[in-house]
Write an enzyme that holds these catalytic residues in place. Sequence first.
Site, PDB file in Angstrom:
ATOM      1  N   LYS A   1       1.033  -1.535  -0.056  1.00  0.00           N
ATOM      2  CA  LYS A   1      -0.174  -0.423   0.476  1.00  0.00           C
ATOM      3  C   LYS A   1       0.700   1.538  -0.082  1.00  0.00           C
ATOM      4  O   LYS A   1       1.022   2.592  -0.620  1.00  0.00           O
ATOM      5  CB  LYS A   1      -0.849   0.382   1.288  1.00  0.00           C
ATOM      6  CG  LYS A   1      -1.637   1.503   1.210  1.00  0.00           C
ATOM      7  CD  LYS A   1      -2.958   1.469   2.837  1.00  0.00           C
ATOM      8  CE  LYS A   1      -3.942  -0.350   2.705  1.00  0.00           C
ATOM      9  NZ  LYS A   1      -4.543   0.019   3.295  1.00  0.00           N
TER      10      LYS A   1
ATOM     11  N   GLU B   1      10.592  -5.480   3.474  1.00  0.00           N
ATOM     12  CA  GLU B   1      10.429  -7.193   3.284  1.00  0.00           C
ATOM     13  C   GLU B   1      10.085  -6.777   0.944  1.00  0.00           C
ATOM     14  O   GLU B   1      10.557  -7.904   0.363  1.00  0.00           O
ATOM     15  CB  GLU B   1      10.185  -8.062   3.505  1.00  0.00           C
ATOM     16  CG  GLU B   1      10.593  -8.264   5.169  1.00  0.00           C
ATOM     17  CD  GLU B   1       9.951  -7.708   6.209  1.00  0.00           C
ATOM     18  OE1 GLU B   1       9.289  -7.922   7.090  1.00  0.00           O
ATOM     19  OE2 GLU B   1       8.759  -6.155   5.562  1.00  0.00           O
TER      20      GLU B   1
ATOM     21  N   GLY C   1      -4.884  -5.245   5.878  1.00  0.00           N
ATOM     22  CA  GLY C   1      -4.092  -6.366   4.684  1.00  0.00           C
ATOM     23  C   GLY C   1      -4.654  -7.373   5.071  1.00  0.00           C
ATOM     24  O   GLY C   1      -4.496  -8.705   4.198  1.00  0.00           O
ATOM     25  N   ARG C   2      -4.491  -7.911   6.557  1.00  0.00           N
ATOM     26  CA  ARG C   2      -5.424  -9.152   5.860  1.00  0.00           C
ATOM     27  C   ARG C   2      -6.536  -9.429   5.753  1.00  0.00           C
ATOM     28  O   ARG C   2      -7.288 -10.559   5.742  1.00  0.00           O
ATOM     29  CB  ARG C   2      -4.963 -10.118   7.703  1.00  0.00           C
ATOM     30  CG  ARG C   2      -5.854  -9.281   8.724  1.00  0.00           C
ATOM     31  CD  ARG C   2      -5.205  -9.279  10.266  1.00  0.00           C
ATOM     32  NE  ARG C   2      -6.158  -8.385  10.839  1.00  0.00           N
ATOM     33  CZ  ARG C   2      -5.362  -7.790  11.407  1.00  0.00           C
ATOM     34  NH1 ARG C   2      -4.340  -6.660  10.988  1.00  0.00           N
ATOM     35  NH2 ARG C   2      -5.685  -6.881  12.226  1.00  0.00           N
TER      36      ARG C   2
ATOM     37  N   GLU D   1      -3.962 -12.202  14.528  1.00  0.00           N
ATOM     38  CA  GLU D   1      -3.023 -11.349  14.379  1.00  0.00           C
ATOM     39  C   GLU D   1      -4.708  -9.980  14.715  1.00  0.00           C
ATOM     40  O   GLU D   1      -4.110  -8.608  15.329  1.00  0.00           O
ATOM     41  CB  GLU D   1      -2.812 -10.338  12.835  1.00  0.00           C
ATOM     42  CG  GLU D   1      -1.750  -8.731  12.895  1.00  0.00           C
ATOM     43  CD  GLU D   1      -1.224  -8.649  10.959  1.00  0.00           C
ATOM     44  OE1 GLU D   1      -0.151  -8.853  11.181  1.00  0.00           O
ATOM     45  OE2 GLU D   1      -2.025  -8.362  10.400  1.00  0.00           O
TER      46      GLU D   1
ATOM     47  N   HIS E   1      -0.597 -38.616  10.156  1.00  0.00           N
ATOM     48  CA  HIS E   1       0.846 -39.240  10.784  1.00  0.00           C
ATOM     49  C   HIS E   1       1.977 -38.491  11.119  1.00  0.00           C
ATOM     50  O   HIS E   1       2.665 -38.683  11.328  1.00  0.00           O
ATOM     51  CB  HIS E   1       0.901 -39.720   9.132  1.00  0.00           C
ATOM     52  CG  HIS E   1       0.205 -40.722   8.678  1.00  0.00           C
ATOM     53  ND1 HIS E   1       0.124 -42.480   8.581  1.00  0.00           N
ATOM     54  CD2 HIS E   1      -0.805 -40.944   8.005  1.00  0.00           C
ATOM     55  CE1 HIS E   1      -0.713 -42.277   8.242  1.00  0.00           C
ATOM     56  NE2 HIS E   1      -1.531 -41.876   7.584  1.00  0.00           N
TER      57      HIS E   1
ATOM     58  N   LYS F   1       9.913  -4.778  13.323  1.00  0.00           N
ATOM     59  CA  LYS F   1      10.475  -4.304  11.884  1.00  0.00           C
ATOM     60  C   LYS F   1      11.345  -2.600  12.527  1.00  0.00           C
ATOM     61  O   LYS F   1      12.397  -2.285  11.582  1.00  0.00           O
ATOM     62  CB  LYS F   1       8.783  -4.113  11.249  1.00  0.00           C
ATOM     63  CG  LYS F   1       8.192  -5.300  11.023  1.00  0.00           C
ATOM     64  CD  LYS F   1       6.699  -4.808  10.467  1.00  0.00           C
ATOM     65  CE  LYS F   1       6.980  -4.288   9.224  1.00  0.00           C
ATOM     66  NZ  LYS F   1       5.511  -3.898   8.451  1.00  0.00           N
TER      67      LYS F   1
END
Length: 540
Positions: free
Chosen positions: A202, A208, A262-263, A348, A379, A499
Site C-alpha cells: 500500500k 521486505e 491487509g489481512r 493478528e 501421520h 520491524k
Amino acid sequence: MDITTTPAWSALQSTAPPPHLRQLFAGDPKRAVRYRLQAGDLLIDYSKNLIDDDVMRRLFAVAATAGVEARRAAMFSGQPINVTERRSVLHTALRAPRDAVIEVDGRNVVPDVHNVLQRITTFADRVRSGAFRGATGAAMQTVVNIGIGGSDLGPAMTYLATESFGDPNLRCRYVSNVDGADIAGNLADLDPATTLFIVSSKTFTTIETLTNARHARTWLTAALGEAAVGKHFVAVSTNAKEVADFGIDTANMFGFWDWVGGRYSMDSAIGLSLMIAIGPDDFRELLAGFRAMDEHFLSTPLDRNLPVLMGLLGIWYADAFGFETHAVLPYSQELSRFPAYLQQLEMESNGKSVRLDGTRVDYNTGSIVWGTAGTNGQHAYYQLLHQGTHIVPMDLIGFVNPTTEVGEHHDLLVANLFAQAEAFAFGKTREEVHAADVPAHQVDARVFEGNRPTSVILADKLTPRMLGTLIALYEHKVFVQGAIWGIDSFDQWGVELGKVLATRIADELKSDVEEVSSQHDSSTAALIRRYRARRVRPKD
C-alpha cells in the site's frame, strides 16, 4: 465494556461442563440434527462439541450482552470501529453490490470499489488474452506477486485453492520472505521476457517487499534493459511517487483504501494475480461467496448465525476451559495453506491484551491457530490430539465432491475425515479394547478417552464461490470474538516494534564501525558482533 463484569459472563463461568459426548449422544437421538446449521451449501455439524442446550443459551446471552449486533451494524455501516487508528472497517464493501450505499466521512465508497474492480478486470483480461505484452513483444506466462502478510497469504492461499479453475497457460508464484532463497528459487526457471511482476505494498515502503522487488528489477533489467521495467512491473499501491520512481507506469497502479486491513484485502486489488489466474468471472464468483456470508451474518438471528456460533464456541473453549490452541484441518489438498491464512486472520486480529478503552484484559483472547491438510496430519500430530494431555478444539473441513476426480481417492479422503471426527468424540473404552483381544501390556496405551471437540464443516464442492463463503465465515467469527472480548480486532501494532528494530540492526550488521550501539542489550550486541566476525560476503 468489560464482559467479565456482567451477569451473563458470570453465568457462563459457573456452567458445569456437560457429560461425556458418549452420554450426550446416547441421551439425545436427535442431537446431530439439532446441533447443525446451514447457509446455502455450507453445513456446520457442531454436535460433537462439549455443549448442551444450557451452555448454548448462556453463550448466546453473552453475545447479546456484549452488543455483538450493534457492533456488527456499526462495522457494516462504516463507523470507525478501529479505534486506535480511527478508521472504518469495510472489507465487506469490497464485495458489496454496485447499488449499495456505504459511506465513509460522508462519501459512498462503493463506486470507488467498483471502479478499481473494473480497472483490474480490464488489466487481467489484457494479460489473459495476450494483449498485454512485454519488452520483447511476448505475452506473459508467469505472474510473480511480491508482497508480505495480507498482500501474500490471501492471494497465495486462494491461488492454490482455485488452481483447477485457472488458465493452464498462466501460472502464479508468490514471493514474501526476505530470505533471498525465496525470490531466487522462484525466479530460477523463469524467462524474463514472459514474466510479469505485481508489487503489492500500500505504501510502497514495506522493507521486505521492496527488497524483493528491487532484486526482481535487477534480474529483469540484466536480461532486458532498464526500459523493460514499465512493461513487466505493475503495482498495487497508493503511493504514486514511489511507484513512478521505481519505474512503474502509474496507469498500471491499482489502489485500495485505509479502511481495508491487509489481512482482509485479498478481495481488493491485492487479488490481481488471482484474477489473472482464474479470470474475472470466477473472481466475481469468489466475491459473491463473500457477499453471501456477509448477508447471512448481517441478517440472521444470533442463534442461527454461523459466524456467531463459531465465535461463541471459541469463547467457550478459551475462557471456560482454558484451551489455548485451535486446529483447522482441511481434508483438501487445495486448502493446504488455509490454516496459515487463518493464523494471520485470527492471531493478528485478536492477539490483543488491551481493551478498546485501554485497560488490560484478565482473560484469554485470541487462540493459537494451526493445522495442515488431512490426511497428512494424521501421520504427524494426531497422536497428541487423540491421546495427549492437551485438549485442542478442531474444525474439520471437507467437500462432498472433489475438484479433481482420481479413482477412489476422494471417498477414502472423506472416510478419514468422518472417522477422525467420530474417534475424537467417542474414543475407545477399556472394555472395547479388551474385547478386541489386545495383549494385556498394551491395554492402557490403546484406550482413547474421546470427548475431544470437533466441528465438521461440509460443503458440496470447493468452488471460488464456496471459498469466498468460507473465508468470510472465519472473518466474521473473528469479529464476533473481538466484540465479546472488547478488543480492537483491526489494528496490529504488535507487527511494528520488531520491524523498527530490524531496520536499525540491518544497518549495524553492515557497518564498519567496530563498536555496537549501546542501545542494545548485551545478548543482542554479542550476536551482532559474532555475525560481523563470521559473515562471509560475496566478492563484487
